[in-house]
Motif scaffolding. Structure first.
Motif, PDB file in Angstrom:
ATOM      1  N   ASP A 249      33.793  63.750  13.885  1.00 39.40           N
ATOM      2  CA  ASP A 249      33.281  62.572  13.203  1.00 39.40           C
ATOM      3  C   ASP A 249      32.292  62.999  12.140  1.00 39.40           C
ATOM      4  OD1 ASP A 249      33.015  59.968  12.595  1.00 39.40           O
ATOM      5  OD2 ASP A 249      31.872  59.394  14.384  1.00 39.40           O
ATOM      6  N   ARG A 250      32.084  62.135  11.158  1.00 44.51           N
ATOM      7  CA  ARG A 250      31.154  62.432  10.090  1.00 44.51           C
ATOM      8  C   ARG A 250      30.720  61.134   9.439  1.00 44.51           C
ATOM      9  NH1 ARG A 250      35.726  64.834   5.999  1.00 44.51           N
ATOM     10  NH2 ARG A 250      36.886  62.902   5.841  1.00 44.51           N
ATOM     11  N   SER A 251      29.564  61.203   8.806  1.00 45.13           N
ATOM     12  CA  SER A 251      29.077  60.051   8.068  1.00 45.13           C
ATOM     13  C   SER A 251      29.981  59.794   6.879  1.00 45.13           C
ATOM     14  CB  SER A 251      27.645  60.310   7.592  1.00 45.13           C
ATOM     15  OG  SER A 251      27.277  59.374   6.612  1.00 45.13           O
ATOM     16  N   MET A 252      30.211  58.518   6.579  1.00 46.09           N
ATOM     17  CA  MET A 252      31.014  58.188   5.404  1.00 46.09           C
ATOM     18  C   MET A 252      30.254  58.494   4.125  1.00 46.09           C
ATOM     19  SD  MET A 252      33.181  54.807   6.428  1.00 46.09           S
ATOM     20  CE  MET A 252      34.416  55.130   5.181  1.00 46.09           C
ATOM     21  N   ARG A 279      24.986  49.116  13.170  1.00 45.83           N
ATOM     22  CA  ARG A 279      24.166  50.334  13.083  1.00 45.83           C
ATOM     23  C   ARG A 279      22.704  49.995  12.810  1.00 45.83           C
ATOM     24  NH1 ARG A 279      27.236  55.119  14.203  1.00 45.83           N
ATOM     25  NH2 ARG A 279      29.380  54.355  14.313  1.00 45.83           N
ATOM     26  N   THR A 300      29.964  55.933  10.315  1.00 47.21           N
ATOM     27  CA  THR A 300      30.828  57.107  10.366  1.00 47.21           C
ATOM     28  C   THR A 300      32.297  56.716  10.209  1.00 47.21           C
ATOM     29  OG1 THR A 300      31.086  57.023  12.767  1.00 47.21           O
ATOM     30  CG2 THR A 300      29.207  58.268  11.910  1.00 47.21           C
ATOM     31  N   THR A 301      33.086  57.698   9.818  1.00 42.08           N
ATOM     32  CA  THR A 301      34.515  57.466   9.647  1.00 42.08           C
ATOM     33  C   THR A 301      35.147  56.977  10.938  1.00 42.08           C
ATOM     34  OG1 THR A 301      34.592  59.204   7.979  1.00 42.08           O
ATOM     35  CG2 THR A 301      36.689  58.539   8.951  1.00 42.08           C
ATOM     36  N   CYS A 302      34.839  57.654  12.034  1.00 44.28           N
ATOM     37  CA  CYS A 302      35.458  57.283  13.315  1.00 44.28           C
ATOM     38  C   CYS A 302      34.969  55.921  13.794  1.00 44.28           C
ATOM     39  CB  CYS A 302      35.150  58.342  14.362  1.00 44.28           C
ATOM     40  SG  CYS A 302      36.157  59.817  14.199  1.00 44.28           S
TER      41      CYS A 302
END
Length: 603
Positions: A249-252, A279, A300-302
């Motif tokens: 996962d990662r921040s958009m 969030r 995040t993307t996920c």
């Protein structure tokens, strides 16, 4: 190419720090009026800037009958009415509801949507995003109570800050560059890429390739027919190393996004805002914008993909590829379309129109256009639907009324805050000083010097041109605009960005006009003053009456900040590119045009 880079809408605060919000935002709306020195102020959200001629006429009547007779277009393509009398709120709201401009009281301030203003009009872009605007606005105003299986979760969107921004880009890259909180970018395959904060994407967005392929999500969810969740064939799932997965996962904010179907795009954008609000609650902060979330609570993307999946929307992670600079905003003039009709693009000096100018715009929209106006985030107006033979005459009428209809106008790229007398915090009448600055450039062109001219009285040949240009920002009381010859000026001086007054004022040998150190004005129409090809587009300039710099542009820009009743400090600012304070230039209002001309030529 545009003569000068149009003033970009505000996108980022100065500095890189994340603001800590101790309160809810106080942005004005149609129901929440803001008290100012010149009366109350109402900001009327117009999603995508889209107005029917009837709605535009209603706005004009509100301005004339309840306000000061002028309309401002904001950096988000919304409308603003000033000078409202105390106690007029109920009548204002009733008029806006009757015109369809206030569909939901609870969602008055959250309907902040910018969209590519030429979408569907000029044959460019990958989609006509007007339908997306309508669908997203309906989703934002959805009051369905929350129920089982997540139904009704869009009702939470009334809790968005009045500063939260959606951008719907048809693929040309214009509004995608505005650093909105949620951005949809149309793609050539009929889909869209959904982004939530983060660095700007280029106009081209494509799935990644190679060992870092995040399209693993699609393979993990492959259908029995071999296609991925977006209905692409089995050949779209390229296999390969597949090292990345949804587990990574990662921040958009890292530059990625989610590809969704075009028909799902507006609802997906609304759900991205729901994810942001989730969030915010988890973080315990009062963040107004996506970029204000603490890193550990970033969207995040996920997380967003899971929310979309729960709502029945399939998505595939993508990465944007580096690309050239985004497409420029509409240049003033006639814009031909594939259907044989022309759109008229008009810029408004300092984003303001008088009642008479607004009536002309609405009359032309009804008489020769498509009965529609589109307000742009660059404080302009687009009138669609003109026959090719009718467009020149309409542009001539608009130019005669003091509006900008050609890409060589010195007004392009120039902006200013409200200033005196409307704002108590302002130290100067910055709009009058901005008009004077433009008049100095106009007069230099009319004199044929190719230089900024200050301190000279109008000649019979130049007085009319100067008055017409500066008069475009005149208010009924005459407190804002001044013609070039109306104010006596002392001789200016050429200023360089090292902070020194380089030369005393001198008189041009050919024209007899006083020249500000020989400083050339900013280039126009993509050419230099000598007719050759110009260099980089001049930077936008913003004239501010106090250190808040309300409405200043994002990106790289020239900051002209009032430092007293008669002085300005000129600085080049931008993300990571501010000139040191010691390199700022302090000048008088009479020297402002020369200092800004020098600063706008820097890169």
């Amino acid at each position: 190419m545009l003569a000068a880079m149009p003033l970009p809408p505000t996108t980022t605060p100065p500095g890189d720090e994340t603001p800590v919000r101790g309160r809810d935002d106080a942005c004005p709306g149609a129901l929440r009026l803001h008290p100012a020195d010149d009366g109350s102020l109402a900001r009327i959200r117009v999603p995508g800037g889209l107005l029917t001629a009837r709605q535009a006429e209603a706005l004009g009547r509100v301005s004339e009958e309840l306000g000061d007779g002028r309309l401002d277009i904001t950096s988000r393509g919304n409308a603003q009415v000033r000078g409202l009398a105390a106690g007029c709120g109920a009548e204002l709201a009733a008029r806006l509801r009757a015109a369809g401009l206030l569909p939901s009281d609870r969602h008055d301030r959250v309907r902040n949507i910018v969209a590519s203003p030429l979408s569907g009009l000029d044959g460019r872009g990958h989609a006509d995003v007007v339908a997306w605007v309508r669908e997203l606005d309906a989703a934002l105003c959805d009051d369905t109570p929350t129920g089982p299986a997540g139904r009704g979760e869009l009702s939470a969107l009334s809790g968005l800050s009045g500063r939260f921004l959606f951008a719907l880009d048809d693929g040309r890259g214009d509004v995608a560059a505005l650093d909105a909180d949620v951005t949809l970018i149309a793609t050539a395959d009929g889909g869209a890429v959904l982004r939530c904060g983060g660095p700007l994407p280029g106009p081209g967005v494509s799935p990644p390739s190679g060992a870092t392929h995040p399209d693993t999500a699609a393979r993990l969810a492959r259908r029995t027919d071999g296609s991925d969740p977006l209905g692409r064939g089995a050949e779209a799932n390229t296999g390969g190393a597949g090292a990345a997965s949804l587990a990574t996962d990662r921040s958009m904010a890292g530059g990625g996004g989610l590809r969704v179907r075009g028909e799902d795009a507006p609802r997906a954008a609304a759900l991205a805002a729901v994810e942001f609000l989730t969030r915010v609650r988890e973080s315990g902060t009062r963040a107004w914008r996506v970029r204000e979330l603490p890193a550990e609570h970033a969207v995040t993307t996920c997380g967003l993909a899971a929310r979309l999946a729960g709502a029945g929307i399939e998505s595939v992670p993508v990465e944007h590829t580096p690309a050239p600079a985004s497409a420029a905003p509409p240049a003033p003039g006639s814009v031909p379309g594939p259907n044989g009709r022309h759109a008229l693009s008009i810029a408004l000096p300092l984003g303001r129109v008088s009642a008479a100018q607004w009536r002309l715009l609405t009359t032309l929209a009804s008489r020769g256009g498509a009965d529609e106006l589109r307000m742009t985030p660059w404080r302009g107006v687009v009138l669609p639907g003109f026959a090719p033979d009718d467009a020149p005459g309409a542009l001539s009428e608009l130019a005669g009324a003091g509006l900008v209809t050609t890409p060589d106008s010195p007004w392009l790229g120039v902006g200013a805050c409200t200033g005196r007398p409307g704002c108590a915090k302002s130290l100067a009448d910055v709009r009058a000083d901005a008009a004077r600055m433009v008049a100095d450039v106009t007069r230099g062109r009319a004199a044929g010097t190719g230089r900024v001219v200050a301190g000279a009285a109008d000649t019979p040949d130049t007085a009319g041109a100067s008055a017409n240009t500066v008069g475009a920002v005149a208010d009924p009381a005459g407190t804002v605009a001044r013609t070039a010859g109306a104010v006596a000026r002392t001789a200016g001086a050429a200023v360089d960005l090292a902070g020194a007054v380089a030369d005393p004022a001198r008189r041009d040998a050919d024209s007899g006009h006083v020249v500000v150190g020989g400083s050339p004005p900013w280039p126009v129409s993509g050419t230099t003053s000598g007719g050759g090809r110009a260099g980089p587009e001049p930077l936008p300039v913003y004239v501010s009456g106090c250190e808040r710099r309300c409405g200043h542009p994002g990106g790289h820009w020239v900051d002209a900040l009032t430092i007293g009743d008669t002085g300005y400090r000129v600085t080049v600012r931008g993300a990571g590119g501010d000139t040191p304070e010691t390199d700022s230039v302090d000048v008088t209002a009479e020297q402002l045009a020369g200092a800004v001309a020098a600063a706008r030529g820097t890169t």
